[in-house]
Design an enzyme around this catalytic site. Structure first.
Site, PDB file in Angstrom:
ATOM      1  N   CYS B  86      30.908  20.495  38.278  1.00 20.67           N
ATOM      2  CA  CYS B  86      32.043  19.568  38.225  1.00 20.67           C
ATOM      3  C   CYS B  86      32.767  19.522  39.580  1.00 20.67           C
ATOM      4  O   CYS B  86      32.214  19.017  40.544  1.00 20.67           O
ATOM      5  CB  CYS B  86      32.951  19.972  37.062  1.00 20.67           C
ATOM      6  SG  CYS B  86      34.062  18.666  36.535  1.00 20.67           S
ATOM      7  N   HIS B 194      29.259  20.977  32.195  1.00 15.81           N
ATOM      8  CA  HIS B 194      29.689  22.378  32.284  1.00 15.81           C
ATOM      9  C   HIS B 194      28.775  23.305  31.486  1.00 15.81           C
ATOM     10  O   HIS B 194      29.032  23.544  30.302  1.00 15.81           O
ATOM     11  CB  HIS B 194      31.111  22.505  31.719  1.00 15.81           C
ATOM     12  CG  HIS B 194      32.163  21.948  32.607  1.00 15.81           C
ATOM     13  ND1 HIS B 194      32.855  22.716  33.525  1.00 15.81           N
ATOM     14  CD2 HIS B 194      32.648  20.696  32.738  1.00 15.81           C
ATOM     15  CE1 HIS B 194      33.719  21.964  34.190  1.00 15.81           C
ATOM     16  NE2 HIS B 194      33.620  20.724  33.729  1.00 15.81           N
ATOM     17  N   GLU B 196      28.700  26.453  31.569  1.00 18.25           N
ATOM     18  CA  GLU B 196      29.421  27.675  31.164  1.00 18.25           C
ATOM     19  C   GLU B 196      30.177  27.478  29.851  1.00 18.25           C
ATOM     20  O   GLU B 196      30.572  28.449  29.220  1.00 18.25           O
ATOM     21  CB  GLU B 196      30.369  28.142  32.282  1.00 18.25           C
ATOM     22  CG  GLU B 196      31.705  27.421  32.377  1.00 18.25           C
ATOM     23  CD  GLU B 196      31.633  26.065  33.061  1.00 18.25           C
ATOM     24  OE1 GLU B 196      30.526  25.537  33.257  1.00 18.25           O
ATOM     25  OE2 GLU B 196      32.713  25.505  33.386  1.00 18.25           O
TER      26      GLU B 196
END
Lengths: 86, 218
Positions: B86, B194, B196
């Protein structure tokens, strides 16, 4: 040392989408202002600097515009420079 | 086997990344404050999401000059793995480690939702072993994720098989549905989604795990 006033205008390159400009253009129509064919949003950066002469002042601001103020992948820039009276 | 996570003023996914790499995957992870130049002992570095330096001027424009990133360029030259997520992807393009730029989403909205992605290349270790067209689901959360580059750059990305991930249903106007790209060497990946946030089944999916796993596997 002479003092210069510089203004760097950063605009999106013509090939780059400008959805914010497009939204502002449609608001212009709603305001009733007719005939706006295109509206693109950029940035104006004003700065003052000391440099030994105009050529050096221009060199410094051009470097700044090219490396920091604008991203040449998506933006063009232009520069206006004037020497301020002492 | 240690991962570094860069922390800029304004980063807000740094702790999420550490939670995923250390908590979910068990990799020793340490934070790297933006003023450090010391990357010794690290196998991989993650540039996390957020709003580095308030996204002033342009996303990633100020972060590019952070001392830690000057060391990162050498780290990449020596083959170190770097993942930009990002805002981290935006920083990598500003830094010139990846081509192109990320601009305002086509419809101007900040988009926060899960999106379906397709593997566009399995050339690099980030997506090795997957099928082309294989789908995965990851969350996105960005206002400036519209990938743009010149026609020449796009052709080069295609010729070099460096488009890693594409959106199935393009949410932001990105050129050629691009969601993530790698450098030619393959040790740098930048992506808007994302991974994560998709490492624990409790929060809705684990499709991000293999991408983070690749930080250590080569």
């Amino acid at each position: 040392m002479p003092n210069f006033q510089a203004s760097v205008l950063v605009s999106l390159r013509p090939s780059v989408l400008d959805p914010a400009g497009e939204a502002a253009r449609s608001a212009a129509n709603r305001l009733g202002v007719e005939g706006i064919k295109s509206l693109r949003i950029g940035k104006a950066i004003s700065l003052e600097l000391d440099a030994p002469d105009e050529a050096e002042a221009r060199r410094r601001v051009e470097l700044l515009a090219d490396r920091l103020l604008a991203n040449p992948v998506i933006e063009d820039w232009s520069l206006e420079l004037e020497c301020l009276p002492k | 086997m240690t991962i570094g996570v860069v922390v800029f003023p304004g980063s807000n996914c740094d702790r999420d990344v550490r939670w995923a790499t250390e908590g979910c995957l068990g990799f020793p992870t340490r934070f790297l404050w933006h003023e450090t130049k010391d990357l010794t002992g690290l196998d991989a570095v993650v540039l996390p999401g957020g709003f580095s330096y308030g996204d002033y001027l342009r996303c990633g424009a100020i972060a590019r000059f952070a001392p830690v990133l000057q060391s990162l360029v050498d780290f990449v030259d020596k083959g170190g793995k770097v993942l930009g997520i990002c805002n981290g992807f935006q920083v990598l393009t500003e830094l010139g480690l990846l081509p192109g730029a990320l601009t305002r989403n086509r419809d101007l909205h900040f988009i926060c939702k899960d999106v379906d992605l397709k593997v566009a290349s399995h050339r690099t270790s980030w997506l090795a072993g997957r099928q082309i067209g294989e789908e995965l689901t990851l969350p996105i959360a960005h206002g400036e994720g519209c990938y743009q580059c010149s026609e020449d750059t796009l052709r080069k990305l295609e010729d070099e098989d460096s488009i890693a991930l594409r959106y199935v249903d393009n949410p932001n106007g990105s050129l050629s549905d691009i969601a993530g790209i790698t450098n030619y060497k393959g040790n740098v990946l930048g992506l808007m989604p994302h991974p994560e946030r998709a490492c624990d089944p409790l929060i809705g999916g684990i499709d991000g795990r293999r991408i983070l796993q690749a930080l250590i596997d080569s």
